[in-house]
Design a protein around this motif. Structure first.
Motif, mmCIF file in Angstrom:
data_model
loop_
_atom_site.group_PDB
_atom_site.id
_atom_site.type_symbol
_atom_site.label_atom_id
_atom_site.label_comp_id
_atom_site.label_asym_id
_atom_site.label_seq_id
_atom_site.Cartn_x
_atom_site.Cartn_y
_atom_site.Cartn_z
ATOM 1 N N ASN A 46 0.810 -1.213 0.000
ATOM 2 C CA ASN A 46 0.000 0.000 0.000
ATOM 3 C C ASN A 46 0.849 1.270 0.000
ATOM 4 N N ILE A 47 2.025 1.224 0.606
ATOM 5 C CA ILE A 47 2.912 2.389 0.579
ATOM 6 C C ILE A 47 3.347 2.690 -0.853
ATOM 7 N N GLU A 48 3.658 1.662 -1.608
ATOM 8 C CA GLU A 48 4.049 1.859 -3.004
ATOM 9 C C GLU A 48 2.915 2.494 -3.798
ATOM 10 N N ARG A 49 1.697 2.025 -3.546
ATOM 11 C CA ARG A 49 0.554 2.577 -4.276
ATOM 12 C C ARG A 49 0.330 4.046 -3.903
ATOM 13 N N LEU A 50 0.493 4.364 -2.633
ATOM 14 C CA LEU A 50 0.321 5.747 -2.202
ATOM 15 C C LEU A 50 1.412 6.659 -2.754
ATOM 16 N N GLN A 51 2.624 6.161 -2.808
ATOM 17 C CA GLN A 51 3.708 6.981 -3.346
ATOM 18 C C GLN A 51 3.500 7.281 -4.823
ATOM 19 N N ARG A 52 2.955 6.323 -5.540
ATOM 20 C CA ARG A 52 2.695 6.562 -6.963
ATOM 21 C C ARG A 52 1.616 7.619 -7.151
ATOM 22 N N SER A 53 0.705 7.735 -6.190
ATOM 23 C CA SER A 53 -0.376 8.729 -6.295
ATOM 24 C C SER A 53 -0.058 10.007 -5.521
ATOM 25 N N ASN A 54 1.238 10.144 -5.119
ATOM 26 C CA ASN A 54 1.706 11.353 -4.417
ATOM 27 C C ASN A 54 0.966 11.599 -3.099
ATOM 28 N N LYS A 55 0.622 10.537 -2.413
ATOM 29 C CA LYS A 55 -0.020 10.658 -1.106
ATOM 30 C C LYS A 55 0.958 10.212 -0.016
ATOM 31 N N THR A 56 0.607 10.482 1.227
ATOM 32 C CA THR A 56 1.448 10.069 2.356
ATOM 33 C C THR A 56 0.915 8.778 2.948
ATOM 34 N N GLU A 57 1.645 8.281 3.956
ATOM 35 C CA GLU A 57 1.241 7.027 4.586
ATOM 36 C C GLU A 57 -0.004 7.177 5.448
ATOM 37 N N CYS A 58 -0.335 8.388 5.851
ATOM 38 C CA CYS A 58 -1.536 8.655 6.656
ATOM 39 C C CYS A 58 -1.549 7.831 7.946
ATOM 40 N N GLY A 59 -0.374 7.643 8.484
ATOM 41 C CA GLY A 59 -0.312 6.920 9.756
ATOM 42 C C GLY A 59 -0.605 5.441 9.634
ATOM 43 N N PHE A 60 -0.454 4.856 8.435
ATOM 44 C CA PHE A 60 -0.755 3.442 8.262
ATOM 45 C C PHE A 60 0.125 2.565 9.149
ATOM 46 N N SER A 61 1.325 3.045 9.483
ATOM 47 C CA SER A 61 2.216 2.218 10.295
ATOM 48 C C SER A 61 1.661 1.984 11.696
ATOM 49 N N ALA A 77 12.380 -10.948 15.025
ATOM 50 C CA ALA A 77 12.400 -9.532 15.386
ATOM 51 C C ALA A 77 13.720 -8.883 14.986
ATOM 52 N N ALA A 78 14.833 -9.583 15.237
ATOM 53 C CA ALA A 78 16.144 -9.035 14.880
ATOM 54 C C ALA A 78 16.270 -8.856 13.373
ATOM 55 N N GLY A 79 15.700 -9.786 12.619
ATOM 56 C CA GLY A 79 15.784 -9.709 11.164
ATOM 57 C C GLY A 79 14.989 -8.568 10.574
ATOM 58 N N LYS A 80 14.018 -8.025 11.330
ATOM 59 C CA LYS A 80 13.186 -6.933 10.827
ATOM 60 C C LYS A 80 13.742 -5.558 11.193
ATOM 61 N N ARG A 81 14.910 -5.530 11.807
ATOM 62 C CA ARG A 81 15.495 -4.236 12.153
ATOM 63 C C ARG A 81 15.818 -3.405 10.912
ATOM 64 N N SER A 82 16.052 -4.076 9.790
ATOM 65 C CA SER A 82 16.389 -3.354 8.565
ATOM 66 C C SER A 82 15.159 -2.909 7.792
ATOM 67 N N SER A 83 13.965 -3.297 8.252
ATOM 68 C CA SER A 83 12.723 -2.902 7.578
ATOM 69 C C SER A 83 12.406 -1.446 7.898
ATOM 70 N N SER A 84 12.178 -0.642 6.860
ATOM 71 C CA SER A 84 11.929 0.787 7.070
ATOM 72 C C SER A 84 10.669 1.041 7.886
ATOM 73 N N SER A 85 9.664 0.191 7.723
ATOM 74 C CA SER A 85 8.389 0.409 8.402
ATOM 75 C C SER A 85 8.308 -0.294 9.760
ATOM 76 N N PHE A 86 9.256 -1.180 10.057
ATOM 77 C CA PHE A 86 9.152 -1.992 11.275
ATOM 78 C C PHE A 86 10.388 -1.879 12.159
ATOM 79 N N SER A 87 11.378 -1.089 11.754
ATOM 80 C CA SER A 87 12.660 -1.064 12.470
ATOM 81 C C SER A 87 12.500 -0.639 13.920
ATOM 82 N N GLU A 88 11.679 0.400 14.170
ATOM 83 C CA GLU A 88 11.521 0.894 15.536
ATOM 84 C C GLU A 88 10.868 -0.157 16.434
ATOM 85 N N LEU A 89 9.799 -0.774 15.921
ATOM 86 C CA LEU A 89 9.131 -1.813 16.701
ATOM 87 C C LEU A 89 10.019 -3.041 16.857
ATOM 88 N N ALA A 90 10.821 -3.327 15.839
ATOM 89 C CA ALA A 90 11.731 -4.471 15.915
ATOM 90 C C ALA A 90 12.729 -4.279 17.051
#
Length: 693
Positions: A46-61, A77-90
């Motif tokens: 969904n982030i990719e679709r929003l970026q193509r339409s010039n919209k923001t994430e709208c707090g989807f995270s 959990a350790a493996g998701k540290r590199s995920s842009s959308s999940f790094s903080e929670l990881a």
């Protein structure tokens, strides 16, 4: 929800609807890991679709905050540290897991928090069918008990005291007398739960867990408790006593023991008993097994039992298992090197319903084969039996799966007799045995789907006979069969007037079969690949070993010949940058890629293409030029690796350990060899991983 998450339309679910579903009290998932994976896929799409339409994430995270991060496996959990959308929670998840692992298995509930403990509740609803806690080192008896309480039950001081009292007996040395008092806690019953996976839950007290299962999962059928060395024969007995409907048990141990194929075990019981006192955890505790006889004889409903890797299981364990598991249909003893041939034979005679047997790298030999080929004592009045007399009512006649790779104790005559009776087999593994043409030609079955004859003396003529009569063959492993490359030296087969060439064999394979997995070596060439074309259009895994020779033209055509490949392993092939780049560009669904002892001029430019689907990478003696900077590039382009093997990378130094641990925090297996400076200084331990140096 599990079905919905697996649908290809899941990413199209509207955000508001998805959020309501996640917050619903009846949300039913197997584990927090499954939920996390699904939400990350949905969010990325969904982030990719929003970026193509010039919209923001709208707090989807924010939807990710619904995940109970304290209940994720550490490696995940350790493996998701590199995920842009999940790094903080990881990062929060890893910190939380480490805090929980510091609490003793019997520690007081107040050691966690005094407030709301909902973040520690395993998701259980009236619709839950499967509970997957595998890899969660932090799961304890206390967390399990909390998860079985009513959702609206606040954990007050009185209840906290009750929980602490109920686990106080765990302080006993062996915990064998542990009991959760009847009616002490208002635990719920989840009648839909049929499967539980507690593999790798090292802090979970098994006796207490079984007590919880018996009270809250009355319909439990399957239990997987792999990688738990303290799961004893007595534990298995109590499990089937308390949970009488359990029919499948898997207590695999992830071991790769040093197995001598030339030595057979004469007697295992005394050897294991003498070592028992020096082991902190043992499966083969003969005194415990003996005590079981005083508990009374109780037959179980177990039909599928997996003891793979349990090298400390001895004859006395198997003797007792044979007494209360007479309904066994599937038995896996792979790697149980302490068992004798006589013991395995007695087990086979006792369990007359067996149709699937895995005994690779054991002492399985002539006695066991005789037990398989002899008519059941229930149906036959003959007190003895000898090879040469076929019995339609023997166990061998009804076998559907037989894996006995590496069993050198079976001679040619016994193998010939065995194969003459196994006409119903669907899966047959005879790799690294004394198999010869006469024995294989005696095989009369026509239902084979998997055949492994690796490292045997089989010729093209004998293999061709099996291929022609088994059109349903999907998996073939013929690596290390030198006679496939030397037809002039092959054993003469009476059923053929002239020998077959390799090309004729592979043309027959192409005409007859539709393969999904193949492993070949000697005799495999460009012309062999051309003959195989019709059979490998749907191929998912290919291994080319020593003796196989695929020239550059063949390797260049590989992506078009096998467009669905998910695993490609090449040994001793001549490769180049352009070949590797072509493979990576064309086979985007590859999950396993291995280049082992290959020749050719390759450089770091071969690995500059990103492959997010790749999970396993092996570079063995092919990248001696690999430096720390090159390793950084690999972490960027192959970000989701869980297994890594680097052999002969002499230029890596001590800084490489930091690159590996930070670039691939989710690794569960590492093999580093002849990486001199790195090997001598590595000290990092990846918790929750199987690490090999």
């Amino acid at each position: 929800m599990m079905w919905a998450m697996s649908s290809k339309f899941f990413e199209d679910v509207p955000y508001d609807l998805l959020l309501l579903c996640i917050k619903h009290p009846h949300l039913t998932v197997d584990s927090e890991k499954h939920l996390s994976d699904a939400l990350l896929i949905w969010l990325d799409s969904n982030i990719e679709r929003l970026q193509r339409s010039n919209k923001t994430e709208c707090g989807f995270s924010d939807i990710l905050k619904q995940i109970r991060i304290s209940l994720l496996p550490l490696w995940f959990a350790a493996g998701k540290r590199s995920s842009s959308s999940f790094s903080e929670l990881a990062n929060e998840s890893v910190d939380s897991i480490f805090r929980l692992t510091q609490v003793t298995p019997i520690g007081p509930i107040n050691a966690l928090r005094d407030g709301d403990l909902s973040h520690l509740r395993i998701r259980l609803t009236e619709y839950s069918k499967r509970v997957d806690l595998s890899g969660c080192l932090q799961i304890t008896t206390m967390i399990l008990l909390l998860s079985l309480l009513p959702n609206n039950h606040s954990v007050g001081s009185a209840l906290r005291k009750s929980i602490e009292e109920s686990i106080s007996n765990l302080e006993q040395a062996d915990g064998s007398k542990y009991q959760i008092p009847q009616g002490l806690l208002p635990t719920l019953s989840f009648e839909a739960v049929q499967e539980v996976d507690i593999s790798g839950c090292l802090k979970l007290h098994l006796e207490a867990a079984i007590e919880c299962f018996s009270k809250s999962f009355p319909s439990l059928r399957k239990v997987k408790a792999a990688y738990l060395l303290n799961f004893k024969t007595t534990t298995l007995y109590r499990l089937v006593q308390k949970c009488s409907l359990v029919s499948e048990v898997d207590i695999t141990v992830d071991m790769d023991p040093l197995i001598s194929s030339q030595v057979s075990v004469i007697s295992s019981s005394s050897a294991v008993i003498s070592l028992a006192q020096n082991r902190p955890y043992t499966v083969g505790d003969s005194s415990s097994v003996t005590s079981l006889y005083h508990l009374g004889h109780s037959l179980s409903n177990i039909t599928k039992l997996t003891l793979e890797g349990r090298s400390d299981v001895c004859d006395s364990d198997i003797q007792y298992i044979a007494k209360f598991c007479v309904s066994l249909c599937y038995l896996n003893l792979k790697g149980c090197i302490s068992l004798t041939d006589v013991c395995i034979a007695n087990l086979i005679r006792r369990c007359t319903k067996l149709h699937s047997i895995v005994v690779c790298h054991t002492s399985f030999g002539m006695n066991s084969i005789l037990a398989l080929c002899t008519a059941s004592s229930i149906l036959s009045n003959s007190p003895t039996a000898q090879f040469g007399k076929k019995h339609l009512d023997s166990l061998a006649a009804n076998l559907q799966l037989l894996h006995m790779g590496g069993c050198k104790c079976a001679d040619e005559a016994s193998l010939q007799e065995l194969l003459s009776q196994t006409q119903m087999l669907k899966s047959l593994c005879l790799g690294d045995t004394n198999l010869v043409d006469d024995a294989l030609c005696n095989f009369s079955g026509s239902f084979l789907e998997m055949l492994d004859i690796s490292n045997t003396m089989i010729s093209t003529a004998a293999l061709n006979l099996v291929v022609r009569t088994n059109p349903g063959l999907k998996c073939l492993n013929a690596r290390g069969c030198k006679n496939l490359f030397q037809p002039e030296n092959t054993t003469k087969v009476a059923k053929f007037s002239s020998p077959y060439t390799c090309e004729e064999l592979f043309i027959e394979l192409g005409k007859t079969c539709r393969l999904e997995e193949i492993a070949l070596g000697w005799g495999f060439s460009y012309f062999s690949l051309q003959g195989l074309k019709p059979a490998i259009l749907s191929l998912r895994a290919m291994t080319v070993g020593l003796g196989g020779s695929l020239p550059e033209d063949a390797l260049r055509l590989l992506p078009t010949t096998c467009p669905m490949l998910e695993s490609l392993v090449l040994y001793f092939q001549v490769i180049s940058d352009c070949i590797i780049i072509n493979i990576m560009k064309s086979l985007r669904q590859l999950q396993t890629l291995a280049f082992c002892y290959c020749l050719g001029d390759i450089s770091i430019s071969s690995f500059k293409l990103s492959m997010l689907n790749l999970r396993k990478l092996r570079l063995e003696r092919v990248t001696p030029w690999l430096t720390n900077n090159d390793l950084v590039l690999l972490t960027q382009n192959f970000a989701n690796l869980v297994e890594l093997a680097l052999l002969g990378c002499k230029l890596l130094n001590s800084e490489a350990q930091c690159i590996i641990s930070s670039g691939w925090p989710g690794l569960i297996a590492i093999h580093l060899e002849v990486c001199y400076d790195l090997y001598s200084r590595i000290w990092t331990i990846f918790l929750g991983s199987s690490v090999f140096f």
